[in-house]
Write a protein that holds these residues in place. Structure first.
Motif, short mmCIF file in Angstrom:
data_model
loop_
_atom_site.label_atom_id
_atom_site.label_comp_id
_atom_site.label_asym_id
_atom_site.label_seq_id
_atom_site.Cartn_x
_atom_site.Cartn_y
_atom_site.Cartn_z
N GLN A 59 -9.86 3.01 10.68
CA GLN A 59 -10.76 2.49 9.65
C GLN A 59 -10.22 2.79 8.25
O GLN A 59 -10.27 1.94 7.36
CB GLN A 59 -12.16 3.09 9.84
N LYS A 60 -9.68 3.99 8.07
CA LYS A 60 -9.09 4.35 6.77
C LYS A 60 -7.99 3.37 6.37
O LYS A 60 -7.87 2.99 5.20
CB LYS A 60 -8.49 5.77 6.84
N LEU A 61 -7.17 2.98 7.34
CA LEU A 61 -6.09 2.02 7.05
C LEU A 61 -6.68 0.69 6.59
O LEU A 61 -6.24 0.11 5.60
CB LEU A 61 -5.22 1.82 8.31
N TYR A 62 -7.69 0.22 7.32
CA TYR A 62 -8.32 -1.04 6.94
C TYR A 62 -9.01 -0.94 5.58
O TYR A 62 -8.97 -1.87 4.78
CB TYR A 62 -9.27 -1.54 8.04
N GLU A 63 -9.62 0.18 5.33
CA GLU A 63 -10.26 0.37 4.01
C GLU A 63 -9.21 0.39 2.90
O GLU A 63 -9.44 -0.12 1.81
CB GLU A 63 -11.09 1.65 4.01
N ALA A 64 -8.05 0.96 3.21
CA ALA A 64 -6.98 1.00 2.20
C ALA A 64 -6.44 -0.40 1.93
O ALA A 64 -6.22 -0.78 0.79
CB ALA A 64 -5.85 1.93 2.68
N PHE A 98 -7.98 -3.30 2.38
CA PHE A 98 -8.96 -4.17 1.72
C PHE A 98 -9.57 -3.52 0.48
O PHE A 98 -10.35 -4.15 -0.23
CB PHE A 98 -10.05 -4.59 2.71
N ASP A 99 -9.21 -2.28 0.22
CA ASP A 99 -9.73 -1.57 -0.94
C ASP A 99 -11.25 -1.66 -1.00
O ASP A 99 -11.82 -2.02 -2.03
CB ASP A 99 -9.09 -2.13 -2.22
N ALA A 100 -11.87 -1.40 0.13
CA ALA A 100 -13.33 -1.50 0.22
C ALA A 100 -13.81 -0.60 1.35
O ALA A 100 -13.12 -0.47 2.36
CB ALA A 100 -13.75 -2.93 0.51
N PRO A 101 -14.98 0.03 1.17
CA PRO A 101 -15.53 0.84 2.27
C PRO A 101 -16.07 -0.05 3.37
O PRO A 101 -16.54 -1.15 3.11
CB PRO A 101 -16.66 1.61 1.60
N LEU A 102 -15.94 0.40 4.62
CA LEU A 102 -16.45 -0.37 5.75
C LEU A 102 -17.52 0.46 6.45
O LEU A 102 -17.42 1.69 6.50
CB LEU A 102 -15.32 -0.67 6.74
N ASP A 103 -18.51 -0.21 6.99
CA ASP A 103 -19.54 0.49 7.72
C ASP A 103 -18.95 1.06 9.01
O ASP A 103 -18.35 0.35 9.81
CB ASP A 103 -20.70 -0.47 8.05
N LYS A 104 -19.15 2.37 9.19
CA LYS A 104 -18.51 3.09 10.28
C LYS A 104 -18.92 2.56 11.65
O LYS A 104 -18.08 2.30 12.52
CB LYS A 104 -18.93 4.57 10.18
N ASP A 147 -0.47 6.54 3.48
CA ASP A 147 -0.28 7.98 3.67
C ASP A 147 -1.43 8.60 4.45
O ASP A 147 -1.63 9.81 4.41
CB ASP A 147 -0.12 8.68 2.31
N GLY A 148 -2.19 7.74 5.15
CA GLY A 148 -3.35 8.25 5.90
C GLY A 148 -4.62 8.14 5.10
O GLY A 148 -5.72 8.22 5.63
N GLU A 149 -4.47 7.95 3.79
CA GLU A 149 -5.64 7.88 2.91
C GLU A 149 -5.70 6.59 2.11
O GLU A 149 -6.69 5.91 2.07
CB GLU A 149 -5.64 9.07 1.92
N GLU A 150 -4.59 6.29 1.45
CA GLU A 150 -4.63 5.11 0.59
C GLU A 150 -3.32 4.33 0.63
O GLU A 150 -2.32 4.79 1.18
CB GLU A 150 -5.00 5.50 -0.85
#
Lengths: 237, 237
Positions: free
Chosen positions: A170-175, A177-183, A27-30
């Motif tokens: 990046q948000k999609l990839y973070e969603a 992998f359920d992990a924050p990524l270095d910007k 949904d753009g976030e999770e």
């Protein structure tokens, strides 16, 4: 056919065949999971994947699509076969072999159709209810496959607007992998693939400075990921 | 369980469940396929994949392993689930859903066991006989999966001697892709992955100059291909 062969066929056990689809949504976030409400089962579960039984003249994928449509109204979703589950007592009533399919779709694009059905709801992956049978295991396997794919190819551009920013990707990839990524690292590395074209436009309204918009270079994308030996720098020979 | 649920279960069709395994072999030169001889079928085919039916108390993978053993004597083969085939009339006698598995093994390592069974033979991929049902399609799908894997990760080191030369590895890749590869490019690119360790020994007897032997750096291999975002240069963030 010989009598012996007929007897061989007759001597075998037969199983029910179920189709279960794991529909992930972004949904753009999770990352979310689409589930349908069921009556309370013997095991206490009340929610299930998009599941149903095979009909006599249906192929497997056709059945998975028909069941998804009946439960949610969704059509034209590309379902990819994931795995077949067949442990002897996975369904306590009758031996059932379940062929699972999965898809990743944009929640917003399909929201209207899904919300018109009273039974289907999106759940945050962090707040999943107890699921029927081995459906929890199916979801885990689907997540694993999704992460594998995302680690091998950049995926998911079809979930973003045609023009998107690096932070959106990046948000999609973070969603996934359920992990924050270095910007800074993410930006540098995704741009080093040379798959994205920087546009002469900025996204408005999010910050004063604004983020540049990009689009995928479809030709390069197709070329790069159809190259053989693509684990080697610059693709195959 | 309610009466309604019992009736739902009873209203469904039941299918036979078959397990079919595609066993590829590499003999140092080319890719082969293991097949078993059958009586002449209605469709004129006489050879089949390693196939059989599911038994009441078996899991799917367990059944695939048991069938492979019964037909060939092979044990301890890692079978990876490939795909499930379920078109309505794929088996003309009874509706049968077939779960397929595949493996790639070293022909030489297993030759003794296989040659003791009178029914199983290795065929060159270029000289396959007509196969039962949709087994030809299963083989095509297995080759596609194998090529995909080989394009994403360097694979197949377990099919080579512990110490191997770059030309030996190239032969494996040429066999999988059924295409010649440029020697200099292959060597340069595979070495640029930094996954191989050059040893201080040469292979003897093949040429005067001899080719250097290499081995896989297991630690780097595990690390690199468990990294997420590994399509990006230098792996994830």
């Amino acid at each position: 056919m010989t009598q012996k062969m007929v007897e061989q066929y007759q001597a075998q056990i037969k199983c029910l065949v179920a189709l279960d689809s794991i529909i992930f949504g972004f949904d753009g976030e999770e990352l979310k999971l689409l589930l349908v409400k069921r009556g309370v089962e013997d095991d206490g579960s009340t929610w299930s994947l998009m599941g149903g039984w095979l009909r006599p003249d249906e192929g497997l994928e056709e059945a998975a699509n028909r069941i998804l449509f009946e439960l949610t109204g969704l059509t034209d979703i590309y379902l990819e076969q994931l795995y077949t589950f067949g442990a002897p007592h996975r369904d306590r009533v009758e031996r059932t072999v379940a062929v699972s399919y999965f898809a990743l779709i944009n929640v917003t694009d399909y929201q209207e159709r899904v919300s018109h059905t009273y039974e289907a709801h999106w759940f945050s992956m962090h707040e999943l209810p107890r699921l029927l049978f081995d459906h929890g295991q199916m979801v885990e396997q689907a997540i694993e496959r999704l992460r594998y794919k995302a680690s091998q190819h950049p995926i998911g551009f079809e979930l973003l607007p045609e023009k998107f920013t690096i932070p959106q990707l990046q948000k999609l990839y973070e969603a996934i992998f359920d992990a924050p990524l270095d910007k800074r690292n993410f930006s540098r590395k995704i741009l080093s693939t040379n798959l994205l074209e920087k546009l002469d436009e900025k996204q408005r309204g999010y910050s004063k400075k604004g983020a540049y918009l990009y689009k995928v270079n479809e030709e390069k994308y197709q070329k790069q990921f159809n190259t053989f030996l693509n684990f080697l720098p610059n693709g195959g020979t």
